[in-house]
Design an enzyme around this catalytic site. Sequence first.
Site, PDB file in Angstrom:
ATOM      1  N   GLY A   1       4.652   1.506 -11.391  1.00 10.21           N
ATOM      2  CA  GLY A   1       3.874   2.679 -11.555  1.00 10.21           C
ATOM      3  C   GLY A   1       3.470   3.374 -12.930  1.00 10.21           C
ATOM      4  O   GLY A   1       3.125   4.064 -12.876  1.00 10.21           O
TER       5      GLY A   1
ATOM      6  N   HIS B   1      12.774  -2.188  -1.063  1.00 13.70           N
ATOM      7  CA  HIS B   1      11.850  -1.765  -2.393  1.00 13.70           C
ATOM      8  C   HIS B   1      12.599  -0.693  -3.001  1.00 13.70           C
ATOM      9  O   HIS B   1      13.242  -0.029  -2.368  1.00 13.70           O
ATOM     10  CB  HIS B   1      10.778  -1.474  -1.858  1.00 13.70           C
ATOM     11  CG  HIS B   1       9.559  -1.111  -2.661  1.00 13.70           C
ATOM     12  ND1 HIS B   1       9.408   0.158  -3.313  1.00 13.70           N
ATOM     13  CD2 HIS B   1       8.513  -1.977  -3.253  1.00 13.70           C
ATOM     14  CE1 HIS B   1       8.702  -0.074  -4.378  1.00 13.70           C
ATOM     15  NE2 HIS B   1       7.665  -1.107  -4.120  1.00 13.70           N
TER      16      HIS B   1
ATOM     17  N   TRP C   1       0.874  -1.303   0.006  1.00 10.84           N
ATOM     18  CA  TRP C   1       0.074  -0.002   0.077  1.00 10.84           C
ATOM     19  C   TRP C   1       0.865   1.407   0.049  1.00 10.84           C
ATOM     20  O   TRP C   1       0.320   2.391  -0.091  1.00 10.84           O
ATOM     21  CB  TRP C   1      -0.805  -0.097   1.129  1.00 10.84           C
ATOM     22  CG  TRP C   1      -1.942  -1.084   1.081  1.00 10.84           C
ATOM     23  CD1 TRP C   1      -2.409  -1.961  -0.179  1.00 10.84           C
ATOM     24  CD2 TRP C   1      -3.089  -1.285   2.120  1.00 10.84           C
ATOM     25  NE1 TRP C   1      -3.599  -2.493   0.408  1.00 10.84           N
ATOM     26  CE2 TRP C   1      -3.874  -2.270   1.527  1.00 10.84           C
ATOM     27  CE3 TRP C   1      -3.144  -0.821   3.398  1.00 10.84           C
ATOM     28  CZ2 TRP C   1      -4.719  -2.890   2.498  1.00 10.84           C
ATOM     29  CZ3 TRP C   1      -4.528  -1.625   4.289  1.00 10.84           C
ATOM     30  CH2 TRP C   1      -5.142  -2.407   3.726  1.00 10.84           C
TER      31      TRP C   1
ATOM     32  N   GLU D   1      11.163  -6.417  -9.382  1.00 14.81           N
ATOM     33  CA  GLU D   1      10.350  -5.597  -9.633  1.00 14.81           C
ATOM     34  C   GLU D   1      10.856  -4.557 -10.432  1.00 14.81           C
ATOM     35  O   GLU D   1      11.834  -3.555  -9.925  1.00 14.81           O
ATOM     36  CB  GLU D   1       9.896  -4.955  -8.506  1.00 14.81           C
ATOM     37  CG  GLU D   1       9.039  -5.837  -7.461  1.00 14.81           C
ATOM     38  CD  GLU D   1       8.150  -4.824  -6.621  1.00 14.81           C
ATOM     39  OE1 GLU D   1       6.605  -5.056  -6.681  1.00 14.81           O
ATOM     40  OE2 GLU D   1       8.471  -3.884  -5.998  1.00 14.81           O
TER      41      GLU D   1
HETATM   42  C1  PEP Z   1       5.180  -1.832  -6.219  1.00 18.35           C
HETATM   43  O1  PEP Z   1       5.716  -0.603  -6.005  1.00 18.35           O
HETATM   44  O2  PEP Z   1       5.753  -2.686  -5.394  1.00 18.35           O
HETATM   45  C2  PEP Z   1       4.627  -2.112  -7.213  1.00 18.35           C
HETATM   46  C3  PEP Z   1       4.329  -3.430  -7.675  1.00 18.35           C
HETATM   47  O3  PEP Z   1       3.717  -1.013  -7.694  1.00 18.35           O
HETATM   48  P1  PEP Z   1       2.678  -0.836  -8.925  1.00 18.35           P
HETATM   49  O4  PEP Z   1       1.928  -2.145  -8.874  1.00 18.35           O
HETATM   50  O5  PEP Z   1       1.905  -0.005  -8.613  1.00 18.35           O
HETATM   51  O6  PEP Z   1       3.597  -0.980 -10.175  1.00 18.35           O
END
Ligand code: PEP
Length: 248
Positions: free
Chosen positions: A168, A90, A8, A162
């Site tokens: 985003g 992250h 979140w 990621e």
């Molecule tokens: C995140 O920041 O861990 C992520 C997966 O964001 P989003 O799904 O909004 O790209």
Amino acid sequence: MPILAANWKMYKTIGEAKAWLDAVAGAPGLGQAEVIVFPPLTALAALRPKATRIALGAQDVGWADAGAFTGMVSAPQLRDAGCGFALVAHSERRRYACEDDPAAARKIAALWGAGLTPVYCVGEDAAERASGQGEARLKQQLDTVLDALSGELGGRLLIAYEPLWAIGSGRPATPGEASQAAELIRERVRLCCGQAAAHEVGVLYGGSTSPATVRGFMDEPQIDGLLVGSASLDPRSFLAMLEVMVDA
Ligand code: PEP
């Protein structure tokens, strides 16, 4: 069991967090997937009594167990607050809080010491990808941390691929790209920690996922689940993702 995790970030008041949990708590799919929510720390106490079929996690953790570290929250404190998981490194922590790989290794060790599961986040940025350095960046993020941990898993480990260019942006990686990264992740874990560790580690994909893209990722055998940002905030889209995941 597939894993569906909700990050979140710095969204939701306590009231909004409770309303989200009320909307999700009765979902039939909860028994068929491991669902983890990473709320802001302020909402943990309110969510805890109702989070019976959903695990709670923190978005960051301090690397020490206790001490004069203003602003940090330790792994034992997170366990005390009902967390079973924590995100480590992250990309937003790497970017805005100067978090680096050696710090990530210390945080992972601290989490294992307290019996929590780290979700270690790795991923290349757009420039690294464009210049063909994406794999090298992933290897660096993985090898630095796994070597610092003496090539041994001290507990359960989840690794989230990621890519920064996907987070985003509304443009997720393709399932094939995510699968290739997941393969590389398992290979680095195998080289550093052995075959059993490579088999046990859970690999998630995160970056602009949505109900429409869940199936493609979950059809990839190398991918164990998803870490979801924006699409996790509205309980309706999160539940839609859960439904696809448990049907996949
Ligand atoms: C995140 O920041 O861990 C992520 C997966 O964001 P989003 O799904 O909004 O790209």
